[in-house]
Structure formats: structure tokens, C-alpha cells
Design a protein around this motif. Structure first.
Motif, PDB file in Angstrom:
ATOM      1  N   THR A 167       2.110   7.645  36.541  1.00 22.25           N
ATOM      2  CA  THR A 167       1.779   6.630  37.501  1.00 22.25           C
ATOM      3  C   THR A 167       2.783   5.562  37.061  1.00 22.25           C
ATOM      4  O   THR A 167       3.275   5.653  36.100  1.00 22.25           O
ATOM      5  CB  THR A 167       0.277   6.030  37.181  1.00 22.25           C
ATOM      6  OG1 THR A 167       0.216   5.963  35.771  1.00 22.25           O
ATOM      7  CG2 THR A 167      -0.825   6.836  37.643  1.00 22.25           C
ATOM      8  N   GLY A 168       2.899   4.493  37.797  1.00 19.49           N
ATOM      9  CA  GLY A 168       3.769   3.587  37.581  1.00 19.49           C
ATOM     10  C   GLY A 168       5.231   3.847  37.305  1.00 19.49           C
ATOM     11  O   GLY A 168       5.808   4.761  37.466  1.00 19.49           O
ATOM     12  N   LYS A 169       5.830   2.577  36.715  1.00 19.55           N
ATOM     13  CA  LYS A 169       7.073   2.659  36.175  1.00 19.55           C
ATOM     14  C   LYS A 169       7.337   3.520  35.090  1.00 19.55           C
ATOM     15  O   LYS A 169       6.210   3.587  34.097  1.00 19.55           O
ATOM     16  CB  LYS A 169       7.553   1.347  35.920  1.00 19.55           C
ATOM     17  CG  LYS A 169       7.993   0.684  37.268  1.00 19.55           C
ATOM     18  CD  LYS A 169       8.663  -0.612  37.090  1.00 19.55           C
ATOM     19  CE  LYS A 169       9.098  -1.225  38.456  1.00 19.55           C
ATOM     20  NZ  LYS A 169       9.641  -2.440  38.549  1.00 19.55           N
TER      21      LYS A 169
ATOM     22  N   THR B  49      -0.619  16.914  26.858  1.00 19.85           N
ATOM     23  CA  THR B  49       0.543  16.948  27.245  1.00 19.85           C
ATOM     24  C   THR B  49       0.934  16.789  28.590  1.00 19.85           C
ATOM     25  O   THR B  49       2.316  16.668  28.850  1.00 19.85           O
ATOM     26  CB  THR B  49       1.218  18.519  26.552  1.00 19.85           C
ATOM     27  OG1 THR B  49       0.461  19.345  27.753  1.00 19.85           O
ATOM     28  CG2 THR B  49       0.936  18.763  25.234  1.00 19.85           C
ATOM     29  N   GLY B  50       0.086  17.017  29.449  1.00 19.42           N
ATOM     30  CA  GLY B  50       0.501  17.272  31.056  1.00 19.42           C
ATOM     31  C   GLY B  50       0.932  18.327  31.376  1.00 19.42           C
ATOM     32  O   GLY B  50       1.102  18.552  32.544  1.00 19.42           O
ATOM     33  N   ASP B  51       0.775  19.419  30.532  1.00 16.08           N
ATOM     34  CA  ASP B  51       1.366  21.003  31.015  1.00 16.08           C
ATOM     35  C   ASP B  51       0.238  21.810  30.975  1.00 16.08           C
ATOM     36  O   ASP B  51      -0.622  21.691  30.130  1.00 16.08           O
ATOM     37  CB  ASP B  51       2.390  21.341  30.027  1.00 16.08           C
ATOM     38  CG  ASP B  51       3.594  20.710  30.180  1.00 16.08           C
ATOM     39  OD1 ASP B  51       4.177  20.731  31.596  1.00 16.08           O
ATOM     40  OD2 ASP B  51       4.485  20.363  29.185  1.00 16.08           O
TER      41      ASP B  51
ATOM     42  N   ASP C   1       0.974  14.636  38.146  1.00 12.17           N
ATOM     43  CA  ASP C   1       1.929  14.523  39.333  1.00 12.17           C
ATOM     44  C   ASP C   1       3.441  14.089  38.725  1.00 12.17           C
ATOM     45  O   ASP C   1       3.948  13.096  39.225  1.00 12.17           O
ATOM     46  CB  ASP C   1       1.318  13.246  40.250  1.00 12.17           C
ATOM     47  CG  ASP C   1       0.112  13.474  40.893  1.00 12.17           C
ATOM     48  OD1 ASP C   1       0.134  14.882  41.529  1.00 12.17           O
ATOM     49  OD2 ASP C   1      -0.736  13.020  40.995  1.00 12.17           O
ATOM     50  N   VAL C   2       3.845  14.981  37.882  1.00 15.32           N
ATOM     51  CA  VAL C   2       5.300  14.883  37.445  1.00 15.32           C
ATOM     52  C   VAL C   2       5.970  15.883  37.895  1.00 15.32           C
ATOM     53  O   VAL C   2       5.576  17.133  37.605  1.00 15.32           O
ATOM     54  CB  VAL C   2       5.155  14.608  35.951  1.00 15.32           C
ATOM     55  CG1 VAL C   2       6.706  14.696  35.172  1.00 15.32           C
ATOM     56  CG2 VAL C   2       4.566  13.338  35.322  1.00 15.32           C
TER      57      VAL C   2
ATOM     58  N   ARG D  42      12.698  14.930  34.269  1.00 15.03           N
ATOM     59  CA  ARG D  42      11.206  14.488  34.693  1.00 15.03           C
ATOM     60  C   ARG D  42      11.179  13.368  35.593  1.00 15.03           C
ATOM     61  O   ARG D  42      11.770  12.458  35.700  1.00 15.03           O
ATOM     62  CB  ARG D  42      10.552  13.967  33.357  1.00 15.03           C
ATOM     63  CG  ARG D  42       9.670  15.002  32.825  1.00 15.03           C
ATOM     64  CD  ARG D  42       9.400  14.633  31.483  1.00 15.03           C
ATOM     65  NE  ARG D  42       8.187  13.567  31.584  1.00 15.03           N
ATOM     66  CZ  ARG D  42       7.494  13.074  30.471  1.00 15.03           C
ATOM     67  NH1 ARG D  42       7.840  13.656  29.248  1.00 15.03           N
ATOM     68  NH2 ARG D  42       6.611  12.594  30.331  1.00 15.03           N
ATOM     69  N   ILE D  43      10.458  13.512  36.949  1.00 19.00           N
ATOM     70  CA  ILE D  43      10.479  12.679  37.873  1.00 19.00           C
ATOM     71  C   ILE D  43       9.042  12.311  38.205  1.00 19.00           C
ATOM     72  O   ILE D  43       8.222  13.374  38.662  1.00 19.00           O
ATOM     73  CB  ILE D  43      11.240  12.990  39.109  1.00 19.00           C
ATOM     74  CG1 ILE D  43      12.760  13.269  38.547  1.00 19.00           C
ATOM     75  CG2 ILE D  43      10.863  11.939  40.306  1.00 19.00           C
ATOM     76  CD1 ILE D  43      13.723  13.640  39.605  1.00 19.00           C
ATOM     77  N   GLY D  44       8.467  11.020  38.230  1.00 18.65           N
ATOM     78  CA  GLY D  44       7.280  10.969  38.763  1.00 18.65           C
ATOM     79  C   GLY D  44       7.289  10.857  40.230  1.00 18.65           C
ATOM     80  O   GLY D  44       7.894   9.994  40.973  1.00 18.65           O
TER      81      GLY D  44
END
Ligand code: 6R9
Length: 635
Positions: free
Chosen positions: A256-258, A487-489, A507-508, A515-517
């Protein structure tokens, strides 16, 4: 306690100790570093706030570990070998003594320009030794560096400078990448229109692209160095830092976000990067180590600069790209500098693989002893090609899993010691306690299971906060599952207890190891004048690993669809940078949404992957008809 593990039996023993008595274990490891004052308390932590403090009360300066402590015995050992973009230009070698001298000198330049402990300094530079020098000079003074990768746009730089309130920027006139010249200073000038906090810009000469030098704000690196020389103060005593003082900020994308500013601190980061470097690569004195990353990413921070230098290693920095002048560039460098350890990314391997064996002809790769991979899952085909064609079947491959937030390697084989399996990051390093959890947050025990990867105990290299917003740190990493770092993984643990990272579950995206959101890309696309809304998902890409697929609602296309696509690409390039440009843009009349207005990404992901056979239940959609339209128009 010895830093280096030398057998698999020893790994098992050390690992066990590191879990049973973590504080004692890290005490022993930390003994191998240079401290001005030892710590009073090894660890204090809770993952609720979170609050993580390692080696409290200790005093140190990381540059004394990376430079000063090697001078007596290894002053003449090459610290940095630099290979230019253009192979006809001379390479450069800086010994530890020379690097120490240059870091002190540039630290004095920074001091002359008002930089002091705690100040934030933004660095936007090409892959030159001066980039490492700038980073280390900040650390020497206790200034906090925030390196921004050279591929980011002016807007991205401005966001980062504003977030960290940097007062000084270090850059170069321009940089070379293959046949391209990137006007770095011009990009900085565009960024600074929005950044009143910046009082000084120090500009290194590289390409001698014409640049605007603004009176009172911009100065040349070389002129400032001359001033220091005439002042006659070659030395620069290192600032005494607390173990938990900030060392640097590095921005990274989330769902999310910046991007958030991941914060690493001095003591724990030093110990963790040094320990993991020495072990995973089994570095031996005299070996030449080549990490192909850019210092603008965490891999470059930890495994081009800090880790190798704290271990007195010879680290090779490369300015160019793997495919120019031809796809044999890496192999020429290995041959020319007799590289012993090569650490690169699956995307580079896949790209070079696609050129076949021609670029390998006549290249002597016999110096290679160890190979490493980082940044994304490595597919078996690439693993085998790396093993057979580059390592000639003689080099262990370490597939290293870790993240910006981790500071250093987390799950990885130890070269030549841990038995490897293609596609597996294998086993956790000592001090790392991974767990797999289900959606409800229950820990999944046993082997032959998969789940979301969490870490349940702190390690010295972990992030401490996200700059200026601790709540965001808690929310992002410590709130999904109680008392665990998430971790998000996604990950599976096979029958042998080996770990295989299966990719992000959030959502990465991971495009060419970057890495791009998706939210970031959507925001950028939505800034285009004709766009109403958009949804971005990843899809499998042969070389990049993942490609960026954008579904865009843009009812009033200007000119024609093709030109508008290009305009949207340019918008993304302006807002984020070229690395985030969508590979595919499909115009749609609407996005599949639930009645509560949530975009059904699951469906879009399947369509982007080209798998439309089973889209699951679409009956809950607000307008199920839109799915057929999107399916039929898929690119
Ligand atoms: C070091 C770095 C982190 C994300 C991470 C994961 C992916 C990194 C990997 C890997 C499979 C590996 N990742 N290494 N996936 N196998 N060996 O890349 O940091 O840029 O923060 O990216 O990259 O998805 O969560 P960062």
C-alpha cells in the motif's frame, strides 16, 4: 567464538545453540567485531510495539570495522576493484589504505558542507567507487544515508528526500549504462524544485554532461576535495555511535501507499551482514568477490559495501550492464579479475541464458569457486544453467532468501556445506527462526507443508522502524500475525525441512528482482489525464520473472489506443521510473468488482496469466459481464 562454520555438523550444532541461547550465541559472534565499548545488554525486544534493541550501550563506528581495523595487516589488500561500463576504459583498484584515505577525505568534505551526526543525506549516484566512498563517509560522521537507485524518477527522489528531510544530496553529472547516458544531476534538479530542505548538492564528475550548477547550493565534488587537501587534514576521526543509532534509511515498496523508509541501525546491522557474508560465501582471504547488484538496493548495501568490507574482502563493483558491449560482459569480468565468488540475480541469469553459449566461448571461468543468487525465486532451468555452464558443475550455488527489511541473508545454504536443491533457499541461517502460518495465524508444524513465512524471534539485522512512522512499521510487519514478523512471502517446507520461497502473497510484484507495489503503479497510471481507474497485477515473464499487466479504464482515449498506451507508460516513468513501466496495458470498460467495491484481483491475475479456464465464482460481482469482455480482450 569462531565466526565461520566449517561443516554441516557444525552448522546443525551452531543453529541449535542459536535458537536455545540466542543472546549467548550473538554475544560470541559480536566478539569478532571492533567495539569502542561493549554492550550492557545483548537483546531487548517485543514484536508488539515493536521494540528491538541489540547490543544496547555498545559504542562503535561501522567504518572502523570496514576500514581502520584492516589497515595494519591488510592495508595493501584491494578493498574495491571497479570495472567501468566501457571495457576499453581502465579499471580501478583501491586498497584498504587508499579507501580509508578517500573516505576520511570525503567525510571532511561533508563536514565542510555542514553535515553532522544524525543528518540525512540523499545519495543518487552511478556505480563508481565514489558511491561507496560517499556511503562510508556518511557512516564515518554518523550521518544517515538514504541511497536512491539511479533508475528512479525525479518524483520518486523528491518523495524520498521530503520523507527523510534530507539537507544534502550527493550525485554525479551523469552515468553510463551500456550505450545510454543518464543525466543524474538534471533529474536531481527536477526533484529539488519540490525540496526546500536541501541546502547543498555535491556533484561528482563522470560523464561531463552539461549541468546547471546553482550558486550557493551546488558544488563540485573534486573542488571540495581540493579544499580539504589544502586544509591539510587527511584524517577524519570516526564519530562514536551507539549500537542503536540509525545507520541508514532505504526506501522499499509495499502493498500500500508510497515506499517506506526502512531503518537499519549501526551495531546489529554490522554484526549481521559481516557474519552472514563470511559464512554463506565462505569467504577466504585473497578471494575476489563480485556482486552484480547496484548499491541502490539492499543487496548492494549489505553485500557490496558493508558485509564484505567488514570482513576485509576484495569486493568488485561493476558500473555497466550484463549485455553490453555483448552478453559476455560478466564472463569477461570474471576472466579479467579472476573472480572467485559471483553473486547475481535470476533475471540476469535468464537473460544471459537466452543468448546461448556463444558469449561464453574463450572465457576462462576456472577461477570461480562459489556462486550465489538473490532477489527472486530461481527457476530450475536457470539454476541448472548457472551450475553447469558457469560453475562447470564445481561451484556450490547459494540461493539466498532475504529482504530489505531483514538487513542480511536469512534462509540460505552455506557454500559447500549445506547440501543444495535447485529452487530451494534450503535452511535458516543461525539465529533465524522461520515459521509457516496459515491464514488464521496458526503455526503449521512439521514437514511437507506450506504457508505464509514469518519469523518469530529477532535477529540483529532486522529493521527497527520505518522512518518517521513507527505505526506503519507495526502495521505492515507485526500486525498481521501476533508476535511475529510477517515477510509477505509464501513458502513451502518439504519433507527434509528445506525451505522453498514461492513468491509474494501480497500485492507486491517482483520485476527483474525489483520490488514494485501494484498500488504505486496504479497511482501513477491514474495520474494520466484520460484514466478513470486501473488495476495492476503480475504475470509470469520469461526473463523478468514477473511482468507488469495493467487493466486500465480510459473511456476518452486521445488520438488512438497505441499512443495513449505510450502516454501512460511515460506517465509511469515520470512518476516512479522506467523500472515500473507496465509490459502490457489492456483497455477495459470496467474492472471486476465485488458489490462492496473491491477489485477482484484474483480474476485479473488469472486472465493476465492466460489461464481463463477456471475463474472461480464470479457471481458475487457487481457486473459479471465485464469479465467476459476482459477475457476476450486479453493481451
Ligand atoms: C534481497 C532482496 C525481497 C523480496 C522477498 C522475496 C524476493 C529475494 C529471494 C526471493 C525467492 C530468493 N526474494 N530473494 N524469493 N528466493 N532467494 O531482494 O530484497 O528487494 O527487499 O526483495 O524478494 O519475495 O520478499 P528486496
Amino acid at each position: 567464538m569462531n565466526l565461520k562454520i566449517s561443516s554441516f555438523a557444525e552448522y546443525n550444532e551452531v543453529y541449535k545453540q542459536s535458537v536455545e541461547q540466542p543472546e549467548q550465541f550473538w554475544d560470541g559472534i559480536a566478539e569478532n567485531f571492533l567495539w569502542r565499548k561493549k554492550w550492557d545488554k545483548t537483546l531487548e525486544w517485543n514484536f508488539k510495539e515493536p521494540k528491538i534493541k541489540w547490543f544496547q550501550g555498545a559504542k562503535l563506528n561501522i567504518t572502523e570495522n570496514c576500514l581502520d581495523r584492516h589497515l595494519e595487516k591488510n592495508g595493501d589488500t584491494p578493498a574495491i576493484i571497479w570495472e567501468p561500463n566501457d571495457p576499453t576504459e581502465d579499471h580501478r583498484v583501491l586498497t584498504y589504505r587508499q579507501l580509508h584515505g578517500k573516505v576520511c577525505q570525503f567525510a571532511n568534505v561533508l563536514k565542510n558542507n555542514g553535515v553532522k551526526k544524525g543528518d540525512r543525506v540523499c545519495i543518487y549516484m552511478p556505480m563508481l567507487p565514489e558511491l561507496a566512498i560517499a556511503v562510508l563517509a556518511c557512516a564515518r560522521l554518523g550521518a544517515i544515508h538514504s541511497v536512491v537507485f539511479g533508475g528512479f524518477s525525479a518524483q520518486s527522489i523528491a518523495d524520498r528526500i521530503i520523507d527523510a528531510q534530507c539537507e544534502v544530496v550527493i550525485t554525479a553529472d551523469g552515468s553510463y549504462r551500456g550505450t545510454k547516458e543518464v543525466p543524474l544531476k538534471n533529474v536531481i534538479d527536477d526533484a529539488l524544485v519540490q525540496c526546500p530542505s536541501v541546502k547543498r548538492v555535491i556533484v561528482l564528475t563522470r560523464s561531463r554532461t552539461p549541468v546547471a550548477m546553482i550558486k550557493g547550493r551546488d558544488v563540485w565534488w573534486e573542488d571540495e576535495v581540493k579544499k580539504v587537501e589544502t586544509q591539510g587534514n587527511p584524517d577524519c576521526p570516526a564519530e562514536e555511535m551507539d549500537a542503536e543509532d540509525m545507520l541508514f534509511i532505504l526506501y522499499t515498496s509495499g502493498s500500500t501507499g508510497k515506499p517506506k523508509g526502512v531503518v537499519h541501525t549501526c551495531g546489529g546491522y554490522m554484526v549481521y551482514t559481516g557474519y552472514t557474508f563470511a559464512n554463506v560465501f565462505q569467504y577466504n582471504p585473497g578471494e575476489v568477490y563480485f556482486c552484480t547488484a547496484d548499491i541502490g538496493w539492499i543487496t548492494g548495501h549489505s553485500y557490496i559495501v558493508y558485509g564484505p568490507l567488514s570482513q576485509g574482502a576484495t569486493t568488485l563493483m561493476f558500473e555497466g550492464i550484463p549485455t553490453w558491449p555483448d552478453a559476455g560482459r560478466f564472463w569477461d569480468i570474471v576472466d579479467k579479475h579472476k573472480v572467485n565468488i559471483l553473486y547475481t540475480a535470476p533475471t540476469a541469469i535468464r537473460s544471459l541464458m537466452s543468448f546461448g553459449e556463444e558469449p561464453l566461448k574463450g572465457k576462462d571461468l576456472s577461477s570461480l569457486k562459489k556462486l550465489g543468487s538473490v532477489g527472486e525465486p530461481i527457476n530450475e532451468e536457470a539454476w541448472h544453467w548457472f551450475d553447469e555452464k558457469i560453475g562447470k558443475g564445481n561451484c556450490p550455488i547459494v540461493d539466498t532468501w532475504w529482504q530489505t527489511e531483514n538487513g542480511g541473508l536469512m534462509i540460505s545454504p552455506i557454500a559447500g556445506i549445506t547440501p543444495t536443491k535447485p529452487g530451494y533457499a534450503t535452511l535458516p541461517l543461525p539465529g533465524v527462526q522461520p515459521v509457516l502460518v496459515d491464514e488464521q495465524g496458526n503455526i503449521i508444524e512439521g514437514n511437507g507443508v506450506s504457508g505464509n513465512l514469518c519469523i518469530k524471534f529477532p535477529w540483529p539485522g532486522m529493521l527497527r522502524t520505518t522512518y518517521g512512522d513507527h505505526e506503519r512499521c507495526r502495521q505492515t510487519y507485526f500486525a498481521t500475525y501476533a508476535d511475529m514478523y510477517f515477510t509477505g512471502d509464501g513458502c513451502l517446507r518439504d519433507e527434509d525441512g528445506y525451505y522453498r520461497i514461492t513468491g509474494r502473497v501480497d500485492d507486491v510484484l517482483n520485476v527483474s528482482g525489483h520490488r514494485i507495489g501494484t498500488a504505486e503503479v496504479e497511482n501513477a497510471i491514474n495520474m494520466h489525464s484520460t484514466v478513470v481507474e486501473s488495476a495492476v497485477v503480475g504475470y509470469p515473464h520469461d526473463i523478468k520473472g514477473q511482468g507488469v499487466y495493467a487493466f486500465v479504464v480510459s473511456p476518452n482515449i486521445h488520438d488512438n489506443a497505441d499512443l495513449t498506451r505510450k502516454d501512460i507508460m511515460m506517465t509511469v516513468q515520470r512518476i516512479i521510473g522506467a523500472i515500473a513501466k507496465p509490459d502490457k496495458i489492456q483497455f477495459v470498460s470496467g474492472l471486476p468488482k465485488t458489490r462492496s467495491g473491491k477489485i477482484m484481483r484474483r480474476i485479473l491475475r488469472k486472465i493476465a496469466e492466460g489461464d481463463t479456464s477456471n475463474l472461480g465464482d464470479t457471481s458475487t460481482l457487481l457486473d459479471p459481464g465485464v469479465v467476459d469482455e476482459i477475457k476476450n480482450g486479453a493481451l
